[in-house]
Design a protein around this motif. Structure first.
Motif, short mmCIF file in Angstrom:
data_model
loop_
_atom_site.label_atom_id
_atom_site.label_comp_id
_atom_site.label_asym_id
_atom_site.label_seq_id
_atom_site.Cartn_x
_atom_site.Cartn_y
_atom_site.Cartn_z
N THR A 272 0.77 -1.53 0.08
CA THR A 272 0.02 -0.08 -0.39
C THR A 272 1.30 1.48 -0.08
N PRO A 273 0.78 2.31 -0.88
CA PRO A 273 1.41 3.06 -0.95
C PRO A 273 1.59 4.29 -0.06
N GLY A 274 2.54 4.48 0.73
CA GLY A 274 2.88 5.38 2.09
C GLY A 274 2.39 4.79 3.50
N GLU A 275 2.22 2.84 3.54
CA GLU A 275 3.00 2.61 4.40
C GLU A 275 4.67 1.80 4.58
N GLU A 276 4.92 2.36 5.42
CA GLU A 276 5.89 1.59 5.86
C GLU A 276 6.40 -0.02 6.73
N ALA A 277 5.47 -0.92 7.10
CA ALA A 277 4.95 -2.18 6.75
C ALA A 277 5.00 -2.88 5.56
N ILE A 278 5.09 -3.48 5.69
CA ILE A 278 4.76 -4.57 4.14
C ILE A 278 4.81 -5.93 4.98
N PRO A 279 3.31 -6.24 4.70
CA PRO A 279 3.20 -7.91 5.99
C PRO A 279 3.24 -8.67 4.23
N THR A 280 3.96 -10.12 4.68
CA THR A 280 4.63 -10.75 3.65
C THR A 280 3.54 -12.15 4.23
N THR A 281 3.40 -13.18 3.38
CA THR A 281 3.09 -14.20 4.14
C THR A 281 4.09 -15.17 2.55
N ASP A 282 4.94 -16.38 3.48
CA ASP A 282 5.79 -16.87 2.02
C ASP A 282 4.82 -18.62 2.02
N PHE A 283 4.48 -18.43 0.67
CA PHE A 283 4.84 -20.45 0.53
C PHE A 283 5.34 -21.34 0.15
N LEU A 284 4.89 -22.39 0.48
CA LEU A 284 6.28 -23.57 -0.06
C LEU A 284 5.30 -23.78 -1.55
N LEU A 285 5.95 -24.32 -2.30
CA LEU A 285 4.94 -24.57 -3.51
C LEU A 285 5.79 -26.63 -3.21
N PRO A 286 4.60 -27.29 -3.97
CA PRO A 286 5.15 -28.92 -4.19
C PRO A 286 6.24 -29.68 -4.29
N GLN A 287 6.59 -28.73 -5.45
CA GLN A 287 7.52 -29.00 -6.49
C GLN A 287 7.68 -27.61 -7.29
N PRO A 288 9.31 -27.20 -7.25
CA PRO A 288 9.41 -26.46 -8.34
C PRO A 288 9.37 -26.23 -10.14
N SER A 289 8.35 -25.10 -9.59
CA SER A 289 8.13 -25.07 -11.47
C SER A 289 7.11 -24.09 -11.96
N ALA A 290 7.14 -23.86 -12.92
CA ALA A 290 6.88 -22.49 -13.44
C ALA A 290 4.81 -22.43 -13.31
N GLU A 291 4.47 -23.86 -13.92
CA GLU A 291 3.25 -23.88 -13.50
C GLU A 291 2.90 -23.54 -12.52
N GLY A 292 3.51 -24.23 -11.21
CA GLY A 292 3.25 -24.19 -10.13
C GLY A 292 2.99 -22.59 -9.45
N VAL A 293 4.21 -21.61 -10.11
CA VAL A 293 4.32 -20.08 -9.48
C VAL A 293 3.18 -19.82 -10.23
N CYS A 294 3.20 -19.70 -11.50
CA CYS A 294 2.17 -19.03 -12.06
C CYS A 294 0.49 -19.58 -11.64
N ASP A 295 0.08 -20.63 -11.50
CA ASP A 295 -0.93 -21.01 -10.50
C ASP A 295 -1.24 -20.69 -9.16
N LEU A 296 -0.17 -20.03 -8.41
CA LEU A 296 -0.50 -19.81 -7.19
C LEU A 296 -0.42 -17.88 -7.46
N VAL A 297 0.09 -17.59 -8.82
CA VAL A 297 -0.23 -15.99 -8.29
C VAL A 297 -1.87 -15.78 -9.00
N LEU A 298 -2.18 -17.18 -9.60
CA LEU A 298 -3.71 -16.72 -10.31
C LEU A 298 -4.76 -16.74 -8.97
N GLN A 299 -4.34 -17.98 -7.99
CA GLN A 299 -5.11 -18.09 -6.88
C GLN A 299 -4.92 -16.75 -5.83
N LYS A 300 -4.20 -16.48 -5.86
CA LYS A 300 -3.97 -15.46 -5.21
C LYS A 300 -4.16 -14.13 -5.26
#
Length: 119
Positions: free
Chosen positions: A31-59
């Motif tokens: 959010t512009p102008g806010e100092e703190a940036i809350p983050t969440t980490d997600f583990l992928l079942p296995q490394p893959s471009a498709e998995g990252v793309c799926d997460l992009v769309l899911q989130k």
């Protein structure tokens, strides 16, 4: 400017050098102008471009900050109306902070000489 949901494929605590080899991802709402940036980490079942793309769309991600990405996935994400800042080399938090300030660009290398991170 409204808040944006940002995803960074990770290698340890850095932007993954290759999009398709990330086994985890950081998702943040910037959010512009806010100092703190809350983050969440997600583990992928296995490394893959498709998995990252799926997460992009899911989130419902607006922006992907990544290292190298194959052209096919770059164009797929752009087609899905996701902004892609590629070829970024940096600690993930540094890249995220730069993005929040509006100062991150594709191709940025944010490692300082001597191993400490650039700000």
């Amino acid at each position: 400017m409204r808040s944006k949901r940002v995803l960074i494929p990770l290698y340890r605590d850095e932007v993954a050098p290759r999009f398709d080899l990330a086994s985890a991802a950081l998702v943040a709402v910037v959010t512009p102008g806010e100092e703190a940036i809350p983050t969440t980490d997600f583990l992928l079942p296995q490394p893959s471009a498709e998995g990252v793309c799926d997460l992009v769309l899911q989130k419902d991600v607006d922006v992907v900050i990544c290292g190298a990405i194959e052209e096919e996935y770059y164009h797929y994400l752009r087609w899905k109306r996701v902004e892609v800042l590629d070829n970024v080399a940096a600690p993930a938090r540094v890249a995220l902070e730069r993005f929040a300030k509006g100062a991150l660009r594709a191709g940025d290398i944010l490692f300082a000489k001597g191993g400490s991170d650039a700000r």
